[in-house]
Design an enzyme around this catalytic site. Structure first.
Site, PDB file in Angstrom:
ATOM      1  CG  ASP A  21      -2.096   0.916   1.099  1.00  0.00           C
ATOM      2  OD1 ASP A  21      -2.341   1.413  -0.017  1.00  0.00           O
ATOM      3  OD2 ASP A  21      -2.781   1.142   2.112  1.00  0.00           O
ATOM      4  N   GLY A  24       0.078   5.519  -4.360  1.00  0.00           N
ATOM      5  CA  GLY A  24      -0.501   6.810  -4.737  1.00  0.00           C
ATOM      6  C   GLY A  24       0.119   7.947  -3.941  1.00  0.00           C
ATOM      7  NE  ARG A  34      -4.293   6.902  -7.008  1.00  0.00           N
ATOM      8  CZ  ARG A  34      -4.130   6.559  -5.723  1.00  0.00           C
ATOM      9  NH1 ARG A  34      -3.933   7.472  -4.809  1.00  0.00           N
ATOM     10  NH2 ARG A  34      -4.188   5.292  -5.377  1.00  0.00           N
ATOM     11  CG  ASN A  69      -7.843  -1.895  -5.322  1.00  0.00           C
ATOM     12  OD1 ASN A  69      -6.994  -2.737  -5.052  1.00  0.00           O
ATOM     13  ND2 ASN A  69      -8.066  -0.867  -4.511  1.00  0.00           N
ATOM     14  CD1 TRP A  70     -13.153  -5.152  -9.333  1.00  0.00           C
ATOM     15  CD2 TRP A  70     -12.158  -4.431 -11.203  1.00  0.00           C
ATOM     16  NE1 TRP A  70     -12.499  -6.226  -9.908  1.00  0.00           N
ATOM     17  CE2 TRP A  70     -11.887  -5.803 -11.057  1.00  0.00           C
ATOM     18  CE3 TRP A  70     -11.631  -3.755 -12.308  1.00  0.00           C
ATOM     19  CZ2 TRP A  70     -11.109  -6.522 -11.968  1.00  0.00           C
ATOM     20  CZ3 TRP A  70     -10.856  -4.467 -13.222  1.00  0.00           C
ATOM     21  CH2 TRP A  70     -10.601  -5.842 -13.040  1.00  0.00           C
ATOM     22  NE  ARG A  72      -7.456   2.144  -5.671  1.00  0.00           N
ATOM     23  CZ  ARG A  72      -6.254   2.183  -5.142  1.00  0.00           C
ATOM     24  NH1 ARG A  72      -5.219   2.513  -5.886  1.00  0.00           N
ATOM     25  NH2 ARG A  72      -6.080   1.893  -3.873  1.00  0.00           N
TER      26      ARG A  72
HETATM   27  C1  IPE Z   1      -5.637  -2.700  -0.345  1.00  0.00           C
HETATM   28  O1  IPE Z   1      -5.193  -1.398  -0.515  1.00  0.00           O
HETATM   29  C2  IPE Z   1      -5.568  -3.435  -1.634  1.00  0.00           C
HETATM   30  C3  IPE Z   1      -4.236  -3.645  -2.184  1.00  0.00           C
HETATM   31  C4  IPE Z   1      -3.109  -3.334  -1.632  1.00  0.00           C
HETATM   32  C5  IPE Z   1      -4.226  -4.296  -3.463  1.00  0.00           C
HETATM   33  P1  IPE Z   1      -6.207  -0.180  -0.696  1.00  0.00           P
HETATM   34  O2  IPE Z   1      -5.383   1.044  -0.734  1.00  0.00           O
HETATM   35  O3  IPE Z   1      -7.098  -0.417  -1.842  1.00  0.00           O
HETATM   36  O4  IPE Z   1      -7.047  -0.275   0.655  1.00  0.00           O
HETATM   37  P2  IPE Z   1      -8.016   0.779   1.339  1.00  0.00           P
HETATM   38  O5  IPE Z   1      -9.085   1.089   0.381  1.00  0.00           O
HETATM   39  O6  IPE Z   1      -7.212   1.984   1.674  1.00  0.00           O
HETATM   40  O7  IPE Z   1      -8.499   0.075   2.568  1.00  0.00           O
HETATM   41  C1  IPE Z   2      -1.457   0.216  -3.348  1.00  0.00           C
HETATM   42  O1  IPE Z   2      -1.221   1.589  -3.351  1.00  0.00           O
HETATM   43  C2  IPE Z   2      -1.635  -0.353  -4.738  1.00  0.00           C
HETATM   44  C3  IPE Z   2      -3.001  -0.809  -5.046  1.00  0.00           C
HETATM   45  C4  IPE Z   2      -4.017  -0.792  -4.238  1.00  0.00           C
HETATM   46  C5  IPE Z   2      -3.201  -1.318  -6.382  1.00  0.00           C
HETATM   47  P1  IPE Z   2      -2.419   2.613  -3.425  1.00  0.00           P
HETATM   48  O2  IPE Z   2      -2.728   2.873  -4.857  1.00  0.00           O
HETATM   49  O3  IPE Z   2      -3.546   2.168  -2.596  1.00  0.00           O
HETATM   50  O4  IPE Z   2      -1.755   3.915  -2.787  1.00  0.00           O
HETATM   51  P2  IPE Z   2      -2.411   4.925  -1.760  1.00  0.00           P
HETATM   52  O5  IPE Z   2      -2.927   4.122  -0.625  1.00  0.00           O
HETATM   53  O6  IPE Z   2      -3.507   5.641  -2.493  1.00  0.00           O
HETATM   54  O7  IPE Z   2      -1.300   5.823  -1.367  1.00  0.00           O
HETATM   55 MG    MG Z   3      -4.029   2.423  -0.635  1.00  0.00          MG
END
Ligand code: IPE
Ligand code: IPE
Ligand code: MG
Length: 247
Positions: A21, A24, A34, A69-70, A72
């Site tokens: 995580d 972004g 991102r 994540n879909w 997003r």
């Molecule tokens: C969890 O991270 C999913 C992955 C790392 C693939 P997210 O960034 O999507 O989680 P939330 O939404 O902050 O809980």
């Molecule tokens: C984790 O990083 C990657 C995925 C969930 C695919 P994020 O994209 O969630 O990054 P933040 O949490 O927005 O910083």
């Molecule tokens: Mg995240």
């Protein structure tokens, strides 16, 4: 002292799961979009996989894309799916070289065709590798996993293959997408968030949880060693008291 030398080989976790995580926020910190963070996350994946294999970890599970994540923005989802194809094509050779077997958990049939195809090709090509298993959680959700396991078991009951009284935690664990894979002893989540975000709810029932403020693109071998050293200092009691544990 070198962190790697502090790791006790006899107390290594067999299975490490990671919620990657912070891509972004890492990109934002560098004044970039991102998706720049996702691209830089690939290096962390490569380093972590290599470090885990070198240490002798048997299973490494990486949460790469959740069912949620879909939701997003379309551009980010599309880029992530393309990045997966690109990375799979590029990295399968490295997996072959390092004798690492690729597997996936999640509702992978619902991935875009090119991603699904690249994933299946990677799994097929690496299927006889022995040193470590790298499991990608893709379109994964723990609730989905529990529901699909329940459906499988209900079907087996209906077909008379098992009795409802035969259902126990082994039968249930077997029906989960992680079937023959042992439960992770250690869960790592990067970026300072302290939640599970629908990841391996059943399988993590007794895992040691490790949260680090490091954003995923900055995660390197040293950060993995730090997590393992921390894990090895914990006392895993499984409901017992300290005095009952064999040293
Ligand atoms: C969890 O991270 C999913 C992955 C790392 C693939 P997210 O960034 O999507 O989680 P939330 O939404 O902050 O809980
Ligand atoms: C984790 O990083 C990657 C995925 C969930 C695919 P994020 O994209 O969630 O990054 P933040 O949490 O927005 O910083
Ligand atoms: Mg995240």
């Amino acid at each position: 002292m070198d962190l790697k030398l502090q790791i006790k080989p006899e107390k290594l976790p067999r299975h490490i799961a990671i919620i990657m995580d912070g891509n972004g926020r890492w990109a934002k910190k560098h004044g970039k979009p991102r998706v720049f963070g996702h691209r830089n996350g690939v290096k962390a994946v490569r380093e972590t996989t290599e470090a885990a294999a070198e240490l002798g970890i048997d299973f490494l599970t990486l949460y790469a894309f959740s069912t949620e994540n879909w939701n997003r923005p379309r551009l980010e989802v599309d880029t992530l799916m393309k990045l997966l194809v690109e990375t799979l094509h590029k990295e399968v050779n490295t997996l072959m070289k390092n004798d690492i077997k690729l597997q996936a958990i999640g509702n992978i049939n619902k991935l875009p065709r090119p991603t699904h195809k690249a994933l299946l090709a990677g799994i097929e090509r690496t299927k006889n590798n022995k040193r470590m298993t790298l499991i990608l959680a893709l379109n994964y959700s723990a609730k989905w996993d529990i529901v699909q396991a329940t459906q499988k078991i209900a079907k087996a009951c209906k077909e008379g293959l098992i009795n409802e009284t035969d259902i126990n935690d082994q039968v249930f664990a077997q029906a989960l997408s992680t079937g023959n894979i042992p439960d992770p002893e250690l869960l790592i989540r990067t970026s300072g968030e302290a939640r599970l975000s629908n990841f391996l709810l059943w399988q993590l029932a007794y895992a040691e949880l490790y949260f680090t403020p490091t954003f995923w693109p900055d995660f390197r071998k040293q950060q993995l060693y730090e997590a393992i050293v921390d894990y090895q200092q914990r006392e895993r009691r499984f409901g017992k008291i300290s005095e009952q544990l064999v040293p």
